[in-house]
Scaffold this active site. Structure first.
Site, PDB file in Angstrom:
ATOM      1  N   HIS A  96       0.798  -1.220   0.000  1.00 24.55           N
ATOM      2  CA  HIS A  96       0.000   0.000   0.000  1.00 24.55           C
ATOM      3  C   HIS A  96       0.833   1.273   0.000  1.00 24.55           C
ATOM      4  O   HIS A  96       0.294   2.364  -0.197  1.00 24.55           O
ATOM      5  CB  HIS A  96      -0.983  -0.003   1.175  1.00 24.55           C
ATOM      6  CG  HIS A  96      -2.339   0.493   0.799  1.00 24.55           C
ATOM      7  ND1 HIS A  96      -3.488   0.144   1.474  1.00 24.55           N
ATOM      8  CD2 HIS A  96      -2.760   1.323  -0.209  1.00 24.55           C
ATOM      9  CE1 HIS A  96      -4.534   0.742   0.919  1.00 24.55           C
ATOM     10  NE2 HIS A  96      -4.117   1.454  -0.095  1.00 24.55           N
ATOM     11  N   ASP A 123      -9.932  -0.662   3.443  1.00 21.38           N
ATOM     12  CA  ASP A 123      -8.748  -1.164   4.131  1.00 21.38           C
ATOM     13  C   ASP A 123      -9.109  -1.518   5.569  1.00 21.38           C
ATOM     14  O   ASP A 123     -10.042  -0.938   6.146  1.00 21.38           O
ATOM     15  CB  ASP A 123      -7.672  -0.068   4.121  1.00 21.38           C
ATOM     16  CG  ASP A 123      -6.266  -0.582   4.377  1.00 21.38           C
ATOM     17  OD1 ASP A 123      -6.108  -1.584   5.088  1.00 21.38           O
ATOM     18  OD2 ASP A 123      -5.319   0.053   3.874  1.00 21.38           O
ATOM     19  N   HIS A 125      -6.858  -0.925   7.795  1.00 19.73           N
ATOM     20  CA  HIS A 125      -5.991   0.024   8.512  1.00 19.73           C
ATOM     21  C   HIS A 125      -6.171   1.440   7.954  1.00 19.73           C
ATOM     22  O   HIS A 125      -6.513   1.616   6.787  1.00 19.73           O
ATOM     23  CB  HIS A 125      -4.522  -0.386   8.362  1.00 19.73           C
ATOM     24  CG  HIS A 125      -4.251  -1.814   8.725  1.00 19.73           C
ATOM     25  ND1 HIS A 125      -4.370  -2.840   7.811  1.00 19.73           N
ATOM     26  CD2 HIS A 125      -3.876  -2.380   9.902  1.00 19.73           C
ATOM     27  CE1 HIS A 125      -4.074  -3.982   8.415  1.00 19.73           C
ATOM     28  NE2 HIS A 125      -3.775  -3.736   9.682  1.00 19.73           N
ATOM     29  N   ASP A 127      -3.633   3.723   7.885  1.00 15.73           N
ATOM     30  CA  ASP A 127      -2.386   4.122   7.207  1.00 15.73           C
ATOM     31  C   ASP A 127      -2.106   5.609   7.360  1.00 15.73           C
ATOM     32  O   ASP A 127      -1.759   6.305   6.394  1.00 15.73           O
ATOM     33  CB  ASP A 127      -2.433   3.723   5.727  1.00 15.73           C
ATOM     34  CG  ASP A 127      -2.472   2.211   5.539  1.00 15.73           C
ATOM     35  OD1 ASP A 127      -2.105   1.491   6.487  1.00 15.73           O
ATOM     36  OD2 ASP A 127      -2.875   1.747   4.464  1.00 15.73           O
ATOM     37  N   HIS A 140       4.143   1.163   4.428  1.00 15.93           N
ATOM     38  CA  HIS A 140       2.795   1.030   3.860  1.00 15.93           C
ATOM     39  C   HIS A 140       1.743   1.538   4.846  1.00 15.93           C
ATOM     40  O   HIS A 140       0.564   1.599   4.504  1.00 15.93           O
ATOM     41  CB  HIS A 140       2.507  -0.410   3.423  1.00 15.93           C
ATOM     42  CG  HIS A 140       2.416  -1.425   4.524  1.00 15.93           C
ATOM     43  ND1 HIS A 140       1.982  -2.703   4.309  1.00 15.93           N
ATOM     44  CD2 HIS A 140       2.709  -1.367   5.843  1.00 15.93           C
ATOM     45  CE1 HIS A 140       1.993  -3.388   5.440  1.00 15.93           C
ATOM     46  NE2 HIS A 140       2.436  -2.592   6.386  1.00 15.93           N
ATOM     47  N   ASP A 226      -7.464  -2.494  -0.664  1.00 17.85           N
ATOM     48  CA  ASP A 226      -6.469  -3.343  -0.015  1.00 17.85           C
ATOM     49  C   ASP A 226      -7.086  -4.728   0.185  1.00 17.85           C
ATOM     50  O   ASP A 226      -8.249  -4.845   0.592  1.00 17.85           O
ATOM     51  CB  ASP A 226      -6.085  -2.724   1.339  1.00 17.85           C
ATOM     52  CG  ASP A 226      -4.890  -3.384   2.005  1.00 17.85           C
ATOM     53  OD1 ASP A 226      -4.864  -4.628   2.086  1.00 17.85           O
ATOM     54  OD2 ASP A 226      -3.999  -2.657   2.480  1.00 17.85           O
ATOM     55  N   ASP A 228      -6.723  -6.660   2.544  1.00 18.55           N
ATOM     56  CA  ASP A 228      -7.181  -6.893   3.911  1.00 18.55           C
ATOM     57  C   ASP A 228      -8.477  -6.156   4.261  1.00 18.55           C
ATOM     58  O   ASP A 228      -8.972  -6.278   5.386  1.00 18.55           O
ATOM     59  CB  ASP A 228      -6.074  -6.626   4.934  1.00 18.55           C
ATOM     60  CG  ASP A 228      -5.691  -5.166   5.098  1.00 18.55           C
ATOM     61  OD1 ASP A 228      -6.509  -4.279   4.800  1.00 18.55           O
ATOM     62  OD2 ASP A 228      -4.557  -4.907   5.545  1.00 18.55           O
ATOM     63  N   GLU A 271      -1.607  -4.956  -1.846  1.00 15.43           N
ATOM     64  CA  GLU A 271      -1.297  -5.903  -0.767  1.00 15.43           C
ATOM     65  C   GLU A 271      -1.595  -7.355  -1.119  1.00 15.43           C
ATOM     66  O   GLU A 271      -1.655  -8.212  -0.237  1.00 15.43           O
ATOM     67  CB  GLU A 271      -2.011  -5.512   0.539  1.00 15.43           C
ATOM     68  CG  GLU A 271      -1.579  -4.177   1.114  1.00 15.43           C
ATOM     69  CD  GLU A 271      -0.167  -4.170   1.702  1.00 15.43           C
ATOM     70  OE1 GLU A 271       0.420  -5.264   1.871  1.00 15.43           O
ATOM     71  OE2 GLU A 271       0.350  -3.072   1.997  1.00 15.43           O
TER      72      GLU A 271
END
Length: 306
Positions: A96, A123, A125, A127, A140, A226, A228, A271
């Site tokens: 990412h 995502d 997260h 970030d 990332h 992403d 995830d 990712e």
């Protein structure tokens, strides 16, 4: 639509190796063919190369591969700006950290067109770390902070000429936030929808409100997907698995709503770590989700044996 596939074999922003194989996995899973079958014109320009490396030393000794990440960012800023002139760029990651360059580049294009850029961040997260606040040193975890103009990158990363207004960023699927990120985000206008909000309200309601804002502002929309964001049970090929992610149905609903909106002007697919996949299962799902974003409908889906 004219689409341009841009491979970004970047993996040094993450803590686990394997993302550099992501662009190849997406190609092997049939991304170009899937888009062409929907009537799009697709050009694949191959993989991007980073700019020349320069040596950096940062006081936060956890930070690693800063030289390489800056070099990738510099290259991707220019590629994203160039390739967004007459087509929709689709960045095939790669970790990412690539969004530090892709978003800054398309934000420059949006500013040239006198249109605001909005970002949908799908995502687990946020970030939103800076070089100072990251404890893992995995870069990332920094792109949103960088492209939205947060302090903490000067002297290392390139200047951001057209930072994305935090009020124009919507994060959906969040379920893992460090305390430093949480505290900093509380002072911004970033819209954050964690999985509890999705459970309570439904992802369609949350996304629709954001898309209405983009439409009202006559904005351009960059989507950063992403792996995830998805639940690990359906998308295991990621080094940062967090249980409780989006389901197959929720993810496809998001993509189909984005298609219906007609707002998406650029896309990150990030990712994907094929080394962790199960016979290409995650790569095929990412291709299928991209097809939904680009016009594939529920009625177009054949029944699968097994």
């Amino acid at each position: 639509m004219d689409c341009t596939l841009i491979g970004v074999p970047l993996q040094i922003g993450a803590g686990q190796l394997g993302c550099e194989m992501g662009p190849s996995a997406l190609r092997i899973a049939g991304l170009k063919t899937a888009l062409e079958e929907l009537g799009h014109t697709v050009a694949d320009i191959g993989n991007v190369l980073p700019a020349p490396f320069r040596k950096f030393d940062h006081p936060n000794k956890a930070v690693h591969h800063l030289d390489e990440t800056v070099a990738w960012t510099e290259a991707l800023m220019e590629v994203a700006y160039r390739e967004s002139e007459n087509a929709m760029p689709i960045f095939l990651g790669g970790d990412h950290a690539l969004s530090a360059g892709s978003v800054v580049g398309v934000a420059r294009r949006a500013a040239q067109r006198n249109r605001p850029l909005f970002v949908l961040w799908l995502d687990a997260h946020t970030d939103y770390h800076t070089l100072q606040t990251t404890r893992s040193g995995n870069l990332h975890g920094t792109p949103v902070a960088y492209y939205s103009g947060r302090d903490g990158f000067d002297g290392y990363f390139p200047p951001v000429p057209n930072p994305v207004d935090p009020a124009n960023i919507c994060m959906i699927g969040i379920r893992s936030v460090d305390p430093a990120e949480s505290a900093a985000l509380g002072e911004t206008g970033v819209t954050i929808h964690d999985m509890r909000m999705i459970d309570e309200h439904g992802v369609g309601v949350l996304l629709r409100a954001f898309l209405e804002r983009v439409t009202a502002a006559h904005g351009l929309l960059h989507v950063s997907l992403d792996v995830d964001f998805l639940d690990p049970s359906i998308a295991p090929a990621v080094g940062t698995t967090v249980p409780g992610g989006a389901t197959f149905r929720e993810a496809h609903l998001v993509m189909e709503m984005l298609c219906d909106s007609g707002l998406v002007s650029s896309l990150d697919l990030v990712e994907l770590n094929p080394f962790l996949d199960e016979r290409g299962r995650t790569a095929r799902l990412m291709v299928d989700l991209t097809a939904s974003l680009m016009g594939k409908r529920v009625l177009d889906r054949p029944t699968r044996a097994g």
